[in-house]
Design an enzyme around this catalytic site. Structure first.
Site, PDB file in Angstrom:
ATOM      1  N   HIS A   1     -83.316 -47.129 -45.271  1.00 27.20           N
ATOM      2  CA  HIS A   1     -84.233 -48.209 -44.888  1.00 27.20           C
ATOM      3  C   HIS A   1     -84.766 -47.946 -43.487  1.00 27.20           C
ATOM      4  CE1 HIS A   1     -85.779 -52.264 -44.254  1.00 27.20           C
ATOM      5  NE2 HIS A   1     -85.722 -52.381 -45.573  1.00 27.20           N
TER       6      HIS A   1
ATOM      7  N   ASP B   1     -83.348 -52.501 -53.312  1.00 28.47           N
ATOM      8  CA  ASP B   1     -83.834 -52.016 -54.603  1.00 28.47           C
ATOM      9  C   ASP B   1     -82.736 -51.408 -55.467  1.00 28.47           C
ATOM     10  OD1 ASP B   1     -86.601 -52.626 -54.295  1.00 28.47           O
ATOM     11  OD2 ASP B   1     -86.650 -51.094 -52.751  1.00 28.47           O
TER      12      ASP B   1
HETATM   13  N1  COA Z   1     -81.782 -39.988 -49.770  1.00 25.82           N
HETATM   14  C1  COA Z   1     -81.493 -38.886 -49.042  1.00 25.82           C
HETATM   15  N2  COA Z   1     -81.890 -38.709 -47.759  1.00 25.82           N
HETATM   16  C2  COA Z   1     -82.600 -39.695 -47.197  1.00 25.82           C
HETATM   17  C3  COA Z   1     -82.915 -40.862 -47.891  1.00 25.82           C
HETATM   18  C4  COA Z   1     -82.491 -40.996 -49.221  1.00 25.82           C
HETATM   19  N3  COA Z   1     -82.782 -42.077 -49.936  1.00 25.82           N
HETATM   20  N4  COA Z   1     -83.625 -41.667 -47.073  1.00 25.82           N
HETATM   21  C5  COA Z   1     -83.750 -41.023 -45.916  1.00 25.82           C
HETATM   22  N5  COA Z   1     -83.119 -39.824 -45.976  1.00 25.82           N
HETATM   23  C6  COA Z   1     -82.987 -38.854 -44.900  1.00 25.82           C
HETATM   24  C7  COA Z   1     -84.291 -38.105 -44.666  1.00 25.82           C
HETATM   25  O1  COA Z   1     -84.343 -36.929 -45.459  1.00 25.82           O
HETATM   26  C8  COA Z   1     -84.211 -37.804 -43.202  1.00 25.82           C
HETATM   27  O2  COA Z   1     -83.348 -36.709 -43.033  1.00 25.82           O
HETATM   28  P1  COA Z   1     -83.568 -35.665 -41.800  1.00 25.82           P
HETATM   29  O3  COA Z   1     -83.098 -36.427 -40.599  1.00 25.82           O
HETATM   30  O4  COA Z   1     -82.689 -34.514 -42.152  1.00 25.82           O
HETATM   31  O5  COA Z   1     -85.035 -35.319 -41.770  1.00 25.82           O
HETATM   32  C9  COA Z   1     -83.524 -39.041 -42.625  1.00 25.82           C
HETATM   33  O6  COA Z   1     -82.743 -39.576 -43.699  1.00 25.82           O
HETATM   34  C10 COA Z   1     -84.482 -40.111 -42.118  1.00 25.82           C
HETATM   35  O7  COA Z   1     -85.426 -40.352 -43.140  1.00 25.82           O
HETATM   36  P2  COA Z   1     -86.912 -40.892 -42.866  1.00 25.82           P
HETATM   37  O8  COA Z   1     -87.732 -40.635 -44.069  1.00 25.82           O
HETATM   38  O9  COA Z   1     -87.420 -40.380 -41.542  1.00 25.82           O
HETATM   39  O10 COA Z   1     -86.629 -42.418 -42.674  1.00 25.82           O
HETATM   40  P3  COA Z   1     -87.698 -43.553 -42.824  1.00 25.82           P
HETATM   41  O11 COA Z   1     -87.271 -44.658 -41.959  1.00 25.82           O
HETATM   42  O12 COA Z   1     -89.097 -43.065 -42.639  1.00 25.82           O
HETATM   43  O13 COA Z   1     -87.573 -43.871 -44.370  1.00 25.82           O
HETATM   44  C11 COA Z   1     -87.257 -44.841 -46.431  1.00 25.82           C
HETATM   45  C12 COA Z   1     -87.099 -45.013 -44.935  1.00 25.82           C
HETATM   46  C13 COA Z   1     -86.937 -46.176 -47.091  1.00 25.82           C
HETATM   47  C14 COA Z   1     -88.719 -44.496 -46.779  1.00 25.82           C
HETATM   48  C15 COA Z   1     -86.308 -43.720 -46.920  1.00 25.82           C
HETATM   49  O14 COA Z   1     -84.978 -44.047 -46.617  1.00 25.82           O
HETATM   50  C16 COA Z   1     -86.469 -43.455 -48.421  1.00 25.82           C
HETATM   51  O15 COA Z   1     -87.357 -42.697 -48.822  1.00 25.82           O
HETATM   52  N6  COA Z   1     -85.608 -44.100 -49.276  1.00 25.82           N
HETATM   53  C17 COA Z   1     -85.724 -43.963 -50.688  1.00 25.82           C
HETATM   54  C18 COA Z   1     -86.820 -44.880 -51.181  1.00 25.82           C
HETATM   55  C19 COA Z   1     -86.454 -46.337 -51.086  1.00 25.82           C
HETATM   56  O16 COA Z   1     -85.351 -46.740 -51.481  1.00 25.82           O
HETATM   57  N7  COA Z   1     -87.386 -47.162 -50.604  1.00 25.82           N
HETATM   58  C20 COA Z   1     -87.210 -48.604 -50.535  1.00 25.82           C
HETATM   59  C21 COA Z   1     -87.048 -49.079 -49.129  1.00 25.82           C
HETATM   60  S1  COA Z   1     -86.645 -50.803 -49.092  1.00 25.82           S
END
Ligand code: COA
Length: 386
Positions: free
Chosen positions: A261, A317
């Protein structure tokens, strides 16, 4: 001089709100001052709508008036139902919602009135109509006629009634009510911000909600609930979780949908409550397979250094996917169900924006060339052979 760009707007404060407090570091959420755990245990979805729209809880008469107003305004115009029948049966239900909501604006009694008072009346109608639309689309695409809403039911009960035409089951109604309470509002998330940006241009509430639905559709936001369920289905059996985690997540670096998140760096409090309800509902349905897969995968992730270091926990979710699947909803209807609830929060933010409006207009650093020489099209170098 150019300023450092903040592409994801992390930590940027764009306004003030009385709707909810999202404390990501502590894993705390409250709506209008009430903690989410208390609300999930005691409140009806209609009480949450009132709380978010009025910044206080209703008394008995106010609550019944709102419930009745939502239910009695939930019917869809016949012309819209005719339009729905012309949509392709395999259309993405979120696209159906976007189109139908834009069309509902033609029929709204206050279509020409963009005042705050009219927006409040429209929000009541939209809250009921979105529920009816979700149920109607499920029935239409399986070849059944839509069922009209009843005036005497709660929103959760009405949805289940309109799905099957039977008196709604108490356990399923209670589970759906908790889901609706938990997803109703969540600070300045992407879809809410979108709704505020559209409202700030002095556009109308139907347009703001259509735009918010478009933002919610993405798998990084509300689309994650169906993506999570598709992942559980792909895993198939609890005994396959360990191999799947190793092959897909550790080796191929696939993201686990429903985990992580932008704001929560501690467990999401909504996920904790949803997990309890998903577990109980799965047990009462006699099929715990999907819950077991989800829990095993959560435990695998929570024991892994990569997830621990990045503080990645199940979000709202993750277990809502199990809950919605157990009440027998198609996976592609999960995100529309999110809309059914989040209309409460979007509307509250739209009212706040309208009360204290200012056009939202940030800027970007220009990184392209400057001072290029204009040439007529016939004198420009040929770029393509096509
Ligand atoms: N599974 C595996 N790795 C994950 C992950 C997941 N669900 N979510 C984040 N990471 C990792 C990323 O690969 C990144 O790793 P790095 O540091 O090696 O590059 C790190 O965690 C940070 O991720 P980032 O995408 O920069 O965080 P964010 O704040 O932009 O993203 C989300 C938040 C929600 C978009 C992300 O956690 C995600 O894609 N989750 C899955 C989709 C989801 O459940 N969305 C609903 C949100 S309520």
């Amino acid at each position: 001089m150019t300023e450092q760009a903040n592409r994801g707007l992390e930590g940027v404060v764009v306004g003030e709100t009385r709707t909810s407090l999202v404390d990501g570091a502590a894993g705390r959420l409250s709506y209008g001052g009430y903690c989410i755990e208390d609300l999930a245990a005691h409140a009806s979805f209609e009480e949450i709508v009132y709380l978010l729209w009025h910044n206080r809880l209703p008394d008995v008469a106010e609550l019944e008036a709102l419930r009745h107003d939502i239910a009695s305004n939930a019917r869809l115009p016949e012309t819209l139902l005719a339009q729905l029948r012309s949509f392709p049966l395999d259309a993405d239900p979120m696209a159906v919602l976007e189109s139908a909501l834009a069309a509902l604006s033609f029929h709204d009694a206050d279509a020409a009135d963009n005042s705050l008072e009219a927006a409040r009346r429209k929000a009541i109608r939209l809250t009921g109509q979105i529920t009816t639309l979700c149920a109607a689309w499920i029935r239409l695409r399986q070849g059944d006629d839509p069922i009209a809403p009843r005036n005497d039911l709660s929103l959760a009960g009405n949805f289940l009634y309109m799905l099957r035409g039977e008196e709604p089951d108490e356990t399923a109604t209670a589970a759906l009510n908790v889901y609706l309470v938990l997803l109703a509002e969540h600070g300045m998330n992407a879809s809410t911000f979108t709704a505020r940006v559209v409202t700030a241009t002095e556009s109308d509430i139907h347009s703001a909600v259509v735009a918010a639905i478009s933002a919610l559709k993405g798998p990084a936001h509300g689309g994650a609930n169906s993506a999570a369920m598709n992942m559980f289905i792909e895993i198939g059996e609890p005994c396959r979780v360990a191999d799947w985690f190793r092959d897909e997540v550790l080796d191929k670096r696939r993201r686990i949908m429903g985990i992580g998140h932008r704001v929560y760096k501690a467990p999401d409090p909504r996920a904790r409550v949803l997990k309890q309800h998903a577990r109980a509902l799965a047990a009462s349905s006699g099929n715990s397979k999907w819950f077991d897969i989800a829990e095993k995968l959560e435990l695998a992730a929570r024991a892994n250094e990569f997830f621990i270091q990045r503080r990645l926990f199940p979000n709202v979710d993750y277990y809502s996917a199990i809950l919605l699947y157990t009440i027998d909803l198609d996976v592609d209807m999960f995100t529309p169900l999110f809309v059914m609830s989040r209309i409460a929060g979007w509307s509250a933010h739209i009212f706040e924006q309208k009360r204290n409006n200012r056009l939202i207009r940030p800027k970007a650093n220009y990184v392209g060339p400057l001072d290029l020489e204009w040439k007529p099209v016939t004198e420009r170098p040929v770029q393509s052979t096509g």
